[in-house]
Design an enzyme around this catalytic site. Structure first.
Site, PDB file in Angstrom:
ATOM      1  N   ASP A  29      -2.789 -17.979   2.829  1.00  0.00           N
ATOM      2  CA  ASP A  29      -3.626 -18.609   2.258  1.00  0.00           C
ATOM      3  C   ASP A  29      -4.419 -19.846   3.120  1.00  0.00           C
ATOM      4  O   ASP A  29      -5.452 -19.844   3.133  1.00  0.00           O
ATOM      5  CB  ASP A  29      -3.190 -19.251   0.926  1.00  0.00           C
ATOM      6  CG  ASP A  29      -1.777 -19.705   0.790  1.00  0.00           C
ATOM      7  OD1 ASP A  29      -1.124 -19.456   1.754  1.00  0.00           O
ATOM      8  OD2 ASP A  29      -1.489 -20.257  -0.134  1.00  0.00           O
TER       9      ASP A  29
ATOM     10  N   ASP B  28      -6.004  -6.215   4.752  1.00  0.00           N
ATOM     11  CA  ASP B  28      -7.240  -5.550   4.165  1.00  0.00           C
ATOM     12  C   ASP B  28      -8.348  -6.755   3.576  1.00  0.00           C
ATOM     13  O   ASP B  28      -9.486  -6.610   3.671  1.00  0.00           O
ATOM     14  CB  ASP B  28      -6.859  -4.827   2.768  1.00  0.00           C
ATOM     15  CG  ASP B  28      -7.900  -4.113   2.481  1.00  0.00           C
ATOM     16  OD1 ASP B  28      -9.053  -3.842   2.809  1.00  0.00           O
ATOM     17  OD2 ASP B  28      -7.567  -3.022   1.466  1.00  0.00           O
TER      18      ASP B  28
ATOM     19  N   LYS C 294       3.236 -14.496   4.181  1.00  0.00           N
ATOM     20  CA  LYS C 294       3.684 -15.290   2.781  1.00  0.00           C
ATOM     21  C   LYS C 294       5.230 -15.411   2.554  1.00  0.00           C
ATOM     22  O   LYS C 294       5.598 -15.185   1.678  1.00  0.00           O
ATOM     23  CB  LYS C 294       2.983 -14.607   1.540  1.00  0.00           C
ATOM     24  CG  LYS C 294       2.953 -15.447   0.153  1.00  0.00           C
ATOM     25  CD  LYS C 294       1.851 -16.367   0.373  1.00  0.00           C
ATOM     26  CE  LYS C 294       2.133 -17.370  -0.869  1.00  0.00           C
ATOM     27  NZ  LYS C 294       1.151 -18.615  -0.666  1.00  0.00           N
TER      28      LYS C 294
ATOM     29  N   TYR D 212       0.914  -1.254  -0.115  1.00  0.00           N
ATOM     30  CA  TYR D 212       0.075   0.097  -0.037  1.00  0.00           C
ATOM     31  C   TYR D 212       0.840   1.254  -0.047  1.00  0.00           C
ATOM     32  O   TYR D 212       0.294   2.519  -0.100  1.00  0.00           O
ATOM     33  CB  TYR D 212      -0.778   0.022   1.372  1.00  0.00           C
ATOM     34  CG  TYR D 212      -2.225  -0.951   0.967  1.00  0.00           C
ATOM     35  CD1 TYR D 212      -2.163  -2.231   0.419  1.00  0.00           C
ATOM     36  CD2 TYR D 212      -3.261  -0.404   1.012  1.00  0.00           C
ATOM     37  CE1 TYR D 212      -3.028  -2.863   0.321  1.00  0.00           C
ATOM     38  CE2 TYR D 212      -4.593  -1.413   0.851  1.00  0.00           C
ATOM     39  CZ  TYR D 212      -4.421  -2.361   0.451  1.00  0.00           C
ATOM     40  OH  TYR D 212      -5.368  -3.280   0.115  1.00  0.00           O
TER      41      TYR D 212
END
Ligand code: NAI
Length: 332
Positions: A204, A228, A171, A124
């Site tokens: 995930d 988010d 991740k 972001y």
């Protein structure tokens, strides 16, 4: 005591839902001198720009704001004012409590988690450009300072709210350096807080675990983009975007706002659920040192939600924004 706060009604359903919140704050007996300013599409309409100096000046003066959602053009146009405000005031912690509301038609009954999202960097940062025709690049910025600060915030929140576990969603199997750094910082803070359980999940898998066993999550610490996405997913576990509040917290300034956006599909029709903004307002009251009024506002909101006839359409009920607000007011 009188308080000062900035009010940004926002775009789309923003004016409808923020109105509910400030009326109920008054009804709860808390005196707030509101300074209303206009940003986003409303800012463009009033001042010709989405983030006029009056917005920043007001928040710098009052140090606290209640904000409705702001529309952001997709794939073109000005930078998100939401992101710009968080950057301007270094509101590094985005805090979103996600709790089951008794009586609501939802598969899960025992969700009680808090998402703590890093709010200033990651993808972001908005540092993107075309490097050649047909080739675009964006930078994911991760710093030790911001990652350590948000991890420390998550553990402090766990202590404050007597929560037992912090889970980091990451991740780092793919983004070994950036997410790896985020994880390293979290591990160091976890080591200094041995009384709070700590674990890590790939994002995930986190998304999947959330819809299978959401009750296993307590504090969910994550970066800007994952936070988010997981916020909207988590909202879906407890009744949807209409009911999940949030806060953007910095060292001395805070902006309170719902997780949801401007919902242009239902704007201006009296259909918007004001619960998310009302509960954000309750978080604001607690921040202002008005815990009793905050608790009364939350209890009245939950009591109103217990009546199926008082619920708005997104929760399967017949109520409008105004009639739901009146139902909360009657219980305050
Ligand atoms: P959205 O959150 O506005 O809407 C998603 C869906 O949820 C829609 O079907 C909407 O009707 C429903 N919904 C949302 N809030 C609701 C409420 N209070 N009561 C009943 N139903 C509700 O997300 P969307 O459509 O992706 O974004 C619309 C605009 O909002 C975009 O311009 C986006 O950039 C902006 N946005 C602003 C945010 C902010 O100001 N913090 C956050 C998210 C999006």
């Amino acid at each position: 005591m009188r308080h000062q706060a900035t009010l940004i009604s926002g775009d789309g359903i923003g004016p409808e839902v923020t109105r509910a919140a400030y009326e109920l704050i008054q009804r709860a007996g808390v005196a707030v001198d509101w300074e209303e300013v206009f940003a986003g599409a409303a800012g463009v309409a009033k001042h010709g720009e989405p983030m006029h100096a009056s917005v920043v000046d007001s928040i710098r003066r009052t140090r606290v704001a209640l904000k409705g959602p702001l529309e952001t053009p997709i794939g073109k146009g000005y930078r998100s004012v939401n992101v710009a405000l968080r950057a301007e005031f270094d509101l590094y912690a985005c805090v979103r409590p996600v709790r089951s509301i008794p009586g609501l038609p939802s598969v899960f009954k025992n969700v009680d988690l808090v998402i703590v999202r890093e709010n200033t960097e990651g993808l972001y940062a908005g540092k993107e450009h075309l490097i050649a025709k047909g080739v675009a690049e964006t930078l994911k910025i991760v710093t030790e300072a911001a990652s350590t600060r948000i991890a420390a915030y998550a553990f402090a929140l766990a202590h404050r709210e007597k929560r037992r576990r912090v889970t980091v969603a990451h991740k780092a199997n793919i983004m070994k350096i950036t997410d790896g750094l985020f994880l390293d910082c979290a591990r160091k803070i976890a080591a200094a807080n041995p009384d709070i359980e700590y674990n890590e999940l790939i994002v995930d898998n986190t998304a999947m675990q959330l819809v299978i066993r959401p009750e296993r999550f307590d504090v969910l610490l994550t970066d800007n983009l994952y936070g988010d996405i997981l916020s909207d997913e988590a909202a879906g576990l407890v009744g949807g975007l209409g009911v999940v509040p949030g806060a953007n917290i910095g060292d001395d300034i805070a902006i309170f706002e719902a997780v949801h956006g401007s919902a242009p599909d239902i704007a201006g029709q009296g259909l918007a659920n004001p619960v998310a903004v009302i509960l954000s307002a309750a978080m604001m009251l607690r921040h202002l040192g008005e815990p009793d009024a905050a608790t009364r506002l939350e209890s009245a909101t939950r009591a109103a939600l217990a009546d199926p006839a008082a619920r708005t359409r997104d929760l399967g009920g017949p109520a409008t924004t105004a009639t739901f607000t009146a139902a909360v007011a009657a219980r305050l």
